[in-house]
Design an enzyme around this catalytic site. Sequence first.
Site, PDB file in Angstrom:
ATOM      1  N   THR A 122       0.865  -1.183   0.000  1.00 58.03           N
ATOM      2  CA  THR A 122       0.000   0.000   0.000  1.00 58.03           C
ATOM      3  C   THR A 122       0.901   1.232   0.000  1.00 58.03           C
ATOM      4  O   THR A 122       1.637   1.455   0.957  1.00 58.03           O
ATOM      5  CB  THR A 122      -0.903  -0.014   1.237  1.00 58.03           C
ATOM      6  N   GLU A 151      -3.503  -4.695  -2.699  1.00 56.78           N
ATOM      7  CA  GLU A 151      -4.070  -5.923  -2.151  1.00 56.78           C
ATOM      8  C   GLU A 151      -5.150  -5.572  -1.126  1.00 56.78           C
ATOM      9  O   GLU A 151      -4.964  -4.675  -0.323  1.00 56.78           O
ATOM     10  CB  GLU A 151      -2.950  -6.750  -1.504  1.00 56.78           C
ATOM     11  N   GLU A 155      -6.512 -10.090   7.009  1.00 56.00           N
ATOM     12  CA  GLU A 155      -5.886 -11.121   7.832  1.00 56.00           C
ATOM     13  C   GLU A 155      -6.993 -11.935   8.493  1.00 56.00           C
ATOM     14  O   GLU A 155      -8.045 -11.414   8.846  1.00 56.00           O
ATOM     15  CB  GLU A 155      -4.982 -10.485   8.891  1.00 56.00           C
ATOM     16  N   LEU A 253     -20.204  -2.234  10.629  1.00 54.79           N
ATOM     17  CA  LEU A 253     -21.062  -1.425  11.508  1.00 54.79           C
ATOM     18  C   LEU A 253     -21.143  -2.067  12.892  1.00 54.79           C
ATOM     19  O   LEU A 253     -22.187  -2.062  13.521  1.00 54.79           O
ATOM     20  CB  LEU A 253     -22.461  -1.281  10.909  1.00 54.79           C
ATOM     21  N   HIS A 254     -20.031  -2.674  13.335  1.00 57.42           N
ATOM     22  CA  HIS A 254     -20.008  -3.270  14.667  1.00 57.42           C
ATOM     23  C   HIS A 254     -19.259  -2.330  15.603  1.00 57.42           C
ATOM     24  O   HIS A 254     -18.072  -2.079  15.410  1.00 57.42           O
ATOM     25  CB  HIS A 254     -19.344  -4.643  14.636  1.00 57.42           C
ATOM     26  N   ALA A 255     -19.986  -1.837  16.586  1.00 62.97           N
ATOM     27  CA  ALA A 255     -19.333  -0.927  17.543  1.00 62.97           C
ATOM     28  C   ALA A 255     -18.306  -1.699  18.360  1.00 62.97           C
ATOM     29  O   ALA A 255     -18.480  -2.876  18.641  1.00 62.97           O
ATOM     30  CB  ALA A 255     -20.391  -0.314  18.453  1.00 62.97           C
ATOM     31  N   GLY A 256     -17.237  -1.042  18.700  1.00 61.84           N
ATOM     32  CA  GLY A 256     -16.185  -1.727  19.456  1.00 61.84           C
ATOM     33  C   GLY A 256     -15.176  -0.751  20.017  1.00 61.84           C
ATOM     34  O   GLY A 256     -15.456   0.442  20.160  1.00 61.84           O
ATOM     35  N   GLY A 260      -7.855  -1.097  14.747  1.00 58.31           N
ATOM     36  CA  GLY A 260      -6.405  -1.214  14.914  1.00 58.31           C
ATOM     37  C   GLY A 260      -5.858  -1.982  13.741  1.00 58.31           C
ATOM     38  O   GLY A 260      -6.433  -1.958  12.655  1.00 58.31           O
ATOM     39  N   CYS A 263      -3.121  -2.012   8.996  1.00 63.23           N
ATOM     40  CA  CYS A 263      -3.472  -1.203   7.820  1.00 63.23           C
ATOM     41  C   CYS A 263      -4.214   0.096   8.144  1.00 63.23           C
ATOM     42  O   CYS A 263      -3.719   1.175   7.830  1.00 63.23           O
ATOM     43  CB  CYS A 263      -4.297  -2.045   6.850  1.00 63.23           C
TER      44      CYS A 263
END
Length: 440
Positions: A122, A151, A155, A253-256, A260, A263
């Site tokens: 990248t 790419e 992961e 759209l999953h809050a967390g 990290g 990338c």
Amino acid sequence: MRVTMIGSGYVGLVSGACFAEFGHIVTCVDRDAGKIEALQKGKMPIYEPGLDEIVANNVRAERLFFTTQLKEAVTTADVVFIAVGTPSRRGDGHADLSYVHQAARDIAVAIEGYTVIVNKSTVPVGTGDTVERIIREMRSEAEFAIVSNPEFLREGAAINDFKRPDRIVIGTNDLRAQEVMRELYRPLYLNQSPLVVTNRRTAELIKYAANAFLATKITFINEIADLCEKVGANVQEVARGIGLDNRIGSKFLHAGPGYGGSCFPKDTLALVKTAQDADSPVRIVETVAAVNDVRKRAMGRKVIAACDGSVSGKTIAVLGLTFKPNTDDMRAAPSIDIIQALQDAGANIQAFDPEGIEQAKSVLENVIYARDAYSAISGADALVLVTEWDAFRALDLVRVKALLRSPIVVDLRNIYPPQELIRHGFRYVSVGRPEEVYHG
Ligand code: NAD
């Protein structure tokens, strides 16, 4: 076709193994002799589901080779991929292109005959031009083309993503190089994976724009989650309610605890820098990066609040250290900031991760690593779920309660239904699902 991968990390190794599976003869090069020696012995340097099998099959079929000898591998290749790291440059957030430039110099001394040089790392817009200039200055007579082929694999699902990509982006105006790239990806092309053929600068920008957009989606729902906590709404239902709209889509759209990994953090910063340099700032992305940055430590404060405002002298069990499940990658994992915030507040940490402990040891200090989830929980004053490995989704809650000194669970991935934890007698704190909502 003879393919050489320069860099045998998450991207180089997975792509190299998959190209070998397509029938090409692939040599994966790395300057890390330990990594290459391990690969030659059949030992994977990273944890990626299914990778060991595909590597073993293609080594056995004599289509996949590993070496530290870059020159020979490049001289004999039709296509040379650059798949080296592009981390954030210390201090300013620009992409550090020193590995890419070094790879370009290494390629320049080695190429023979027409060679397509493909940048899979990248890289900021214009890097292909720089790589071309480096090689041209060193070898004015060489016959080569530089292609951008970013790419998009994730992961943890890398092999499937590589073999069944949503799209393949090929950036070059060189028709001969385009043909080589089509031939290289022929099995996917025949499978109807969409091919986006464009110019090199556009291809380079597509990768950053994609990552910045996904990071924005995550950050958006995280801020909505914070709002939900304040106003008594449930973020999972908000996400479902908006995600069913095809224009929005339900993914990411999953809050967390904040994004990290290797990338998003570095790529958002690099895009911000590119845009500032071009006098065309991407203010949304600037905000996304800033919001995400403070969120991780804020999760530490959330844990402290759940522990009645203090973790001093307390033991906190942390389940999940890697930045996401099914990888051993600890780069920019939220667990690092969260654990450091808790340690700064005086907590002792007992942690477990199914695959990430070895990597975690090099970035986290003073953590007791447990041999399994229950050992980590044993004797702790609270349990914090940081990474949603499958193994943590169905813990024996009766056992967890018996092992904890006080029944506090902070679930930063919303993997448990609140009612279930409350029924088992836990104080349960999650993200964007305020207690009032399920207390009715
Ligand atoms: P990585 O750190 O896992 O691997 C890079 C490898 O390159 C290392 O093994 C290093 O030793 C080797 N290397 C560096 N310079 C070299 C040289 N001159 N000669 C030979 N080997 C050299 O990195 P990664 O995660 O595979 O990422 C590679 C690139 O792909 C980055 O630009 C990244 O942003 C991008 N990318 C990564 C992912 C991902 O999920 N990891 C996904 C898409 C794109």
